[in-house]
Design a protein around this motif. Structure first.
Motif, mmCIF file in Angstrom:
data_model
loop_
_atom_site.group_PDB
_atom_site.id
_atom_site.type_symbol
_atom_site.label_atom_id
_atom_site.label_comp_id
_atom_site.label_asym_id
_atom_site.label_seq_id
_atom_site.Cartn_x
_atom_site.Cartn_y
_atom_site.Cartn_z
ATOM 1 N N ILE A 171 1.000 7.510 -14.254
ATOM 2 C CA ILE A 171 0.947 6.046 -14.089
ATOM 3 C C ILE A 171 -0.504 5.635 -13.927
ATOM 4 C CG2 ILE A 171 1.708 4.068 -12.735
ATOM 5 C CD1 ILE A 171 4.090 5.748 -11.772
ATOM 6 N N LYS A 172 -0.943 4.791 -14.821
ATOM 7 C CA LYS A 172 -2.322 4.351 -14.749
ATOM 8 C C LYS A 172 -2.545 3.475 -13.522
ATOM 9 C CE LYS A 172 -3.132 4.431 -19.734
ATOM 10 N NZ LYS A 172 -3.555 3.637 -20.908
ATOM 11 N N ILE A 173 -3.781 3.556 -12.981
ATOM 12 C CA ILE A 173 -4.119 2.786 -11.772
ATOM 13 C C ILE A 173 -3.965 1.282 -12.015
ATOM 14 C CG2 ILE A 173 -5.999 2.153 -10.211
ATOM 15 C CD1 ILE A 173 -6.974 5.051 -10.404
ATOM 16 N N GLN A 174 -4.296 0.814 -13.220
ATOM 17 C CA GLN A 174 -4.171 -0.613 -13.529
ATOM 18 C C GLN A 174 -2.708 -1.051 -13.450
ATOM 19 O OE1 GLN A 174 -5.964 -1.716 -17.227
ATOM 20 N NE2 GLN A 174 -5.528 -3.895 -16.968
ATOM 21 N N SER A 204 -1.640 -1.302 -9.833
ATOM 22 C CA SER A 204 -2.155 -2.550 -9.274
ATOM 23 C C SER A 204 -1.202 -3.710 -9.534
ATOM 24 C CB SER A 204 -3.539 -2.863 -9.856
ATOM 25 O OG SER A 204 -3.972 -4.159 -9.491
ATOM 26 N N SER A 205 -0.756 -3.850 -10.780
ATOM 27 C CA SER A 205 0.130 -4.977 -11.118
ATOM 28 C C SER A 205 1.518 -4.800 -10.518
ATOM 29 C CB SER A 205 0.225 -5.129 -12.635
ATOM 30 O OG SER A 205 0.802 -3.978 -13.217
ATOM 31 N N LYS A 206 1.969 -3.518 -10.409
ATOM 32 C CA LYS A 206 3.304 -3.251 -9.873
ATOM 33 C C LYS A 206 3.433 -3.622 -8.394
ATOM 34 C CE LYS A 206 5.785 -1.208 -13.205
ATOM 35 N NZ LYS A 206 7.152 -1.648 -13.590
ATOM 36 N N VAL A 207 2.336 -3.571 -7.651
ATOM 37 C CA VAL A 207 2.392 -3.888 -6.223
ATOM 38 C C VAL A 207 1.866 -5.295 -5.930
ATOM 39 C CG1 VAL A 207 2.291 -1.481 -5.502
ATOM 40 C CG2 VAL A 207 0.159 -2.793 -5.787
ATOM 41 N N GLY A 208 1.759 -6.135 -6.965
ATOM 42 C CA GLY A 208 1.449 -7.541 -6.729
ATOM 43 C C GLY A 208 0.007 -7.950 -6.841
ATOM 44 N N MET A 228 0.828 -1.210 0.000
ATOM 45 C CA MET A 228 0.000 0.000 0.000
ATOM 46 C C MET A 228 0.867 1.268 0.000
ATOM 47 S SD MET A 228 -3.119 -1.014 -0.208
ATOM 48 C CE MET A 228 -2.549 -2.410 -1.194
ATOM 49 N N ASP A 229 1.975 1.253 0.708
ATOM 50 C CA ASP A 229 2.876 2.415 0.726
ATOM 51 C C ASP A 229 3.449 2.678 -0.671
ATOM 52 O OD1 ASP A 229 2.389 2.762 3.392
ATOM 53 O OD2 ASP A 229 4.278 1.863 4.088
ATOM 54 N N ARG A 230 3.843 1.581 -1.373
ATOM 55 C CA ARG A 230 4.370 1.755 -2.719
ATOM 56 C C ARG A 230 3.284 2.197 -3.686
ATOM 57 N NH1 ARG A 230 9.386 -0.250 -3.865
ATOM 58 N NH2 ARG A 230 9.059 0.966 -5.778
ATOM 59 N N ALA A 231 2.059 1.711 -3.461
ATOM 60 C CA ALA A 231 0.928 2.115 -4.315
ATOM 61 C C ALA A 231 0.667 3.603 -4.159
ATOM 62 C CB ALA A 231 -0.307 1.297 -3.947
ATOM 63 N N LYS A 232 0.749 4.079 -2.927
ATOM 64 C CA LYS A 232 0.549 5.517 -2.676
ATOM 65 C C LYS A 232 1.582 6.337 -3.437
ATOM 66 C CE LYS A 232 -1.351 5.002 1.997
ATOM 67 N NZ LYS A 232 -1.085 5.255 3.442
#
Length: 542
Positions: free
Chosen positions: A499-502, A505-509, A487-491
């Protein structure tokens, strides 16, 4: 092949017999001559011929005297008279000395070979008969003990036996005598594996043979005892006792059995205990005697075990204890703590409760040991050490007879040490364990599939222990920390509108965008879009 001795004082007669005989056809390999009777008797003793052709009229000692002496000492030899005297008295004496034939000189070739063939035929038949008797004797020596063992096992097990078979057995084993008492004893060998390995090179068959043979020899002076291995209980010998009527048969047999136990210890190093069942004049009641002997052996109080032979069932107040399984979680924490003394202390507390009762039978010890093994196997599986470094299942040994409480507790503590050492070996064989390594791995691989099993197998520690250790150090459980890092990396990535939200999503697993949005909102209280919009507004206001 046969050997022929020719005894005649006339050399031409001896030569004629040599030339006339069909020796090769008769399987005669050697022929020796003697010029007079004394030499003939000496050769009989030294050379041991199969067939002897002897003349009657010879100097110093005639043929009839030689036959008298020879037939008495060597009755198995075939004797043929070759003589120039055609008198009835000689023929009568020849029959008395078991002479095969009486041939007149000059020797007729046909008659000679006919007599020799008959001699060879009789020798061959007698040889076959001897071999058959020898084989029969060997079979009896081998099969009678097996037959006895099989039948006695059936009687002890309570199987129905056809009456004629039982009667035949009684006759074969002389069990038709009057005024005889029968009993069954059980000898439990306590260190069979050790003695078998050191004295018999691991050959259990030879070890059991030596055991039963020694017991039978010791029983022979006072009992027609017969011992054999029990195939239901490891390292147990069943002894069927047969003694004459005695006012106190159990006291008498217990004293003798004590001597046997001592002999087994002295000669081979076997440590043993024995239980003796009741005596009965009925051979068919051996099953009841065996049951009593087994109950006696199982009831031996290992808290107070000074004797080695028992004739009565022991009783006492049994320990009313909760199952050792109730200590399972406590023992797991003790193992994980790395403090073996703490682990031993838990078990010692359990043992103290047993000792306070004053009675703990061999059967109680066997059941308790089986429960300990079951629990330790379960703990080993949970701690991820169910296999040794070579991948073979970890063995805790087998439940055996425990003649004393010290032997029982030593077994349990040995298994505890095995489990503890296996945990330590796991730590030594893996990279040096440090809980920070797990945190660093999560920081570097948060976007991959992370689960507790991989850490548990790597460090040979249970999932529960690792989770507790991680939380104590970092304030989060392992799964909680994985989610926090994601979640920290997603933030961080949502702060960048390019950076698209999709992709975030994939970048953080997260493989599912909807699932990521749900998880993000649950964690932050905002959906990814709401969080991004809020972040952008904050930047503009600045």
């Amino acid at each position: 092949m046969y050997k022929v001795l020719i005894v005649d004082d006339e050399r031409p007669v001896r030569m004629a017999i040599r030339l006339a005989g069909e020796w090769e056809k008769l399987a005669v390999s050697e022929i020796v001559e003697a010029p007079e009777a004394h030499t003939g008797l000496r050769l009989l003793e030294e050379w041991k011929p199969d067939i002897v052709l002897v003349d009657i009229k010879m100097p110093v000692m005639d043929g009839m005297e030689m036959l008298r002496r020879a037939s008495a000492r060597y009755p198995e030899v075939k004797y043929i008279i070759v003589s120039g005297l055609d008198e009835f008295e000689y023929a009568r004496q020849a029959i008395q000395y078991r002479v095969l034939d009486y041939l007149l000189k000059p020797v007729d070739k046909v008659e000679l070979n006919r007599s020799l063939r008959e001699a060879v035929r009789q020798l061959e038949e007698e040889r076959k008969d001897r071999e058959m008797k020898q084989r029969q004797s060997m079979m009896n020596n081998l099969s009678l003990p097996l037959f006895k063992e099989k039948l006695l096992t059936m009687i002890i097990d309570g199987d129905r036996i056809h009456p004629p078979i039982l009667e035949d057995y009684k006759k074969l084993t002389s069990m038709t005598k009057q005024h005889v008492l029968y009993s069954c004893a059980i000898i439990q060998v306590l260190n069979f594996d050790e003695v078998c390995a050191s004295k018999f090179k691991g050959d259990s068959f030879s070890c059991y043979f030596a055991l039963t043979n020694m017991i039978d020899e010791c029983c022979a002076p006072w009992s027609q005892g017969f011992s054999f291995r029990s195939y239901k209980t490891d390292h147990e010998i069943i002894v069927v006792l047969e003694i004459g009527t005695h006012p106190e048969p159990k006291v008498f047999s217990a004293a003798k059995m004590t001597e046997i136990i001592h002999s087994l210890q002295t000669l081979f190093g076997f440590a043993s205990i024995a239980g003796i069942g009741g005596f009965s004049p009925s051979f068919e009641k051996l099953g009841e005697s065996f049951g009593e002997a087994h109950a006696i052996k199982s009831s031996i109080n290992i808290l107070k075990c000074e004797n080695r032979v028992f004739t009565e069932t022991q009783t006492g107040r049994r320990a009313e204890l909760s199952s050792i399984m109730n200590k399972r979680e406590l023992l797991i924490r003790a193992f994980e703590s790395g403090n073996i003394e703490f682990t031993r202390g838990i078990v010692n507390g359990y043992f103290d409760l047993i000792k306070q009762t004053g009675y703990f039978s061999m059967d109680d010890a066997r059941k308790s040991a089986a429960e300990f093994i079951l629990m330790f196997e379960d703990i080993a599986a949970q701690l991820g050490i169910a296999e040794d470094p070579q991948g073979k299942p970890l063995s805790f040994g087998t439940v055996g007879p425990y003649p004393s409480f010290e032997d029982f507790s030593e077994f349990v503590f040995r298994v505890i040490s095995l489990v503890f050492d296996r945990i330590q070996d796991g730590l030594r064989n893996s990279e040096a364990f440090n809980i920070i390594r797990i945190k660093n791995y999560i920081d570097d691989h948060f976007f991959t599939d992370i689960n507790l099993t991989m850490f548990s197998e790597q460090y040979y520690l249970s999932k529960e222990y690792l989770s507790r250790l991680f939380k104590e150090r970092f304030g989060f459980g392992i799964y909680e920390y994985v989610l926090k890092v994601r979640m920290d990396r997603a933030k961080e990535m949502l702060d960048d509108p390019s950076i698209k939200i999709q992709l975030v999503s994939s970048k953080v697993g997260f493989n599912d965008n909807a699932y990521f949005s749900k998880a993000f909102k649950k964690y932050t209280g905002l959906s990814p879009s709401e969080y991004r919009n809020l972040a952008l507004q904050s930047k503009k206001s600045i």
